[in-house]
Design an enzyme around this catalytic site. Structure first.
Site, PDB file in Angstrom:
ATOM      1  CG  ASP A 165      -4.115  -2.701  -9.424  1.00 14.54           C
ATOM      2  OD1 ASP A 165      -3.179  -2.112  -9.984  1.00 14.54           O
ATOM      3  OD2 ASP A 165      -5.217  -2.888  -9.974  1.00 14.54           O
TER       4      ASP A 165
ATOM      5  CG  ASP B 240      -3.186  -5.818  -2.400  1.00 13.21           C
ATOM      6  OD1 ASP B 240      -3.195  -4.607  -2.156  1.00 13.21           O
ATOM      7  OD2 ASP B 240      -3.919  -6.336  -3.266  1.00 13.21           O
TER       8      ASP B 240
ATOM      9  CE  LYS C 189     -10.090 -10.027  -6.907  1.00 12.19           C
ATOM     10  NZ  LYS C 189      -8.666  -9.673  -7.039  1.00 12.19           N
TER      11      LYS C 189
ATOM     12  CG  ASP D 213      -5.114  -8.507  -6.546  1.00 13.57           C
ATOM     13  OD1 ASP D 213      -6.023  -8.111  -7.294  1.00 13.57           O
ATOM     14  OD2 ASP D 213      -4.478  -7.761  -5.792  1.00 13.57           O
TER      15      ASP D 213
ATOM     16  CB  THR E  30      -7.218  -8.002 -11.952  1.00 10.08           C
ATOM     17  OG1 THR E  30      -7.168  -6.599 -11.647  1.00 10.08           O
ATOM     18  CG2 THR E  30      -7.529  -8.171 -13.438  1.00 10.08           C
ATOM     19  CB  SER E  31     -11.112  -5.314  -9.069  1.00  9.14           C
ATOM     20  OG  SER E  31     -11.474  -6.245  -8.075  1.00  9.14           O
TER      21      SER E  31
END
Length: 222
Positions: free
Chosen positions: A20, A170, A145, A18, A113-114
């Protein structure tokens, strides 16, 4: 926060990362943008912040404004992404992220990643971090996600069985996505500790990577 104090060894064929909260600390800008959004929509910003980490913006908006048409969420999300991309003030690397990424050169790994391409590029650059060659961004998936699609695509891109991947995450949404993909999860930072990953670290200084001659990656965590 309950971090790993006894060293744990995990083995994997590939690592899925991931961005962030895991590689990049972007909390300052996320707070600024989403608190402004909350004010515009008359929502409690503290409650909003409990939802938004790890998800694509439109998915967070759908949870927070359940009666709003999804096309409005997508349009609003596009504006939010542009706003976030233009604001990198306070974006910094998670401790140990640079060294961790350097240790993965030549090993199978991917960013999952989003964020979209412009946002992920801007944040990694602001943090002084090298982008992995394989990247699964918001444009690559049809579901945010906690849906496992992104992690499953990352594994497929690398040609690795999902069960042989380790995810670094996270957020609640990200940890749930990794678990749904059938992967083990290393939680990074204080948010992760509440969502029962396989192991939790304070930051990436607590992770050491070793390439095995047998093609397996050994992770020394803690």
């Amino acid at each position: 926060m309950t971090v790993t104090t006894v060293p744990t060894v995990l083995t994997a064929r590939a690592l899925l990362l991931d961005m962030d909260g895991t590689l990049v600390n972007s909390d300052a800008v996320v707070e600024r943008c989403w608190r402004r959004w909350s004010e515009r929509h008359g929502l409690d910003a503290d409650e909003v912040m409990k939802v938004v980490h790890g998800r694509q913006g439109y998915a967070s908006m759908a949870l927070l404004l359940p009666d709003r048409p999804m096309e409005q969420n997508h349009a609003d999300n596009a504006r939010m992404l542009a706003e976030e991309t233009a604001d990198v003030d306070g974006v910094v690397p998670i401790a140990g992220a640079g060294e961790f990424l350097a240790s993965l050169r030549g090993l199978p790994h991917a960013l999952v990643t989003s964020a979209d391409v412009p946002l992920s590029t801007a944040r990694m650059a602001a943090a002084g971090l090298e982008l992995p060659e394989v990247r699964v961004t918001a444009e690559c998936v049809g579901a945010s996600k906690p849906d496992p699609e992104g992690f499953l695509k990352g594994a497929a891109e690398l040609g690795v069985d999902p069960a042989d991947c380790v995810v670094f995450e996270d957020s609640a949404a990200g940890i749930a996505a990794g678990r749904s993909a059938g992967m083990r999860v290393v939680g990074v930072g204080p948010r992760a500790d509440f969502h029962e990953p396989d192991v939790v670290v304070r930051d990436l200084t607590q992770v050491r990577v070793e390439a095995g001659a047998d093609g397996w990656i050994r992770l020394y965590v803690g």
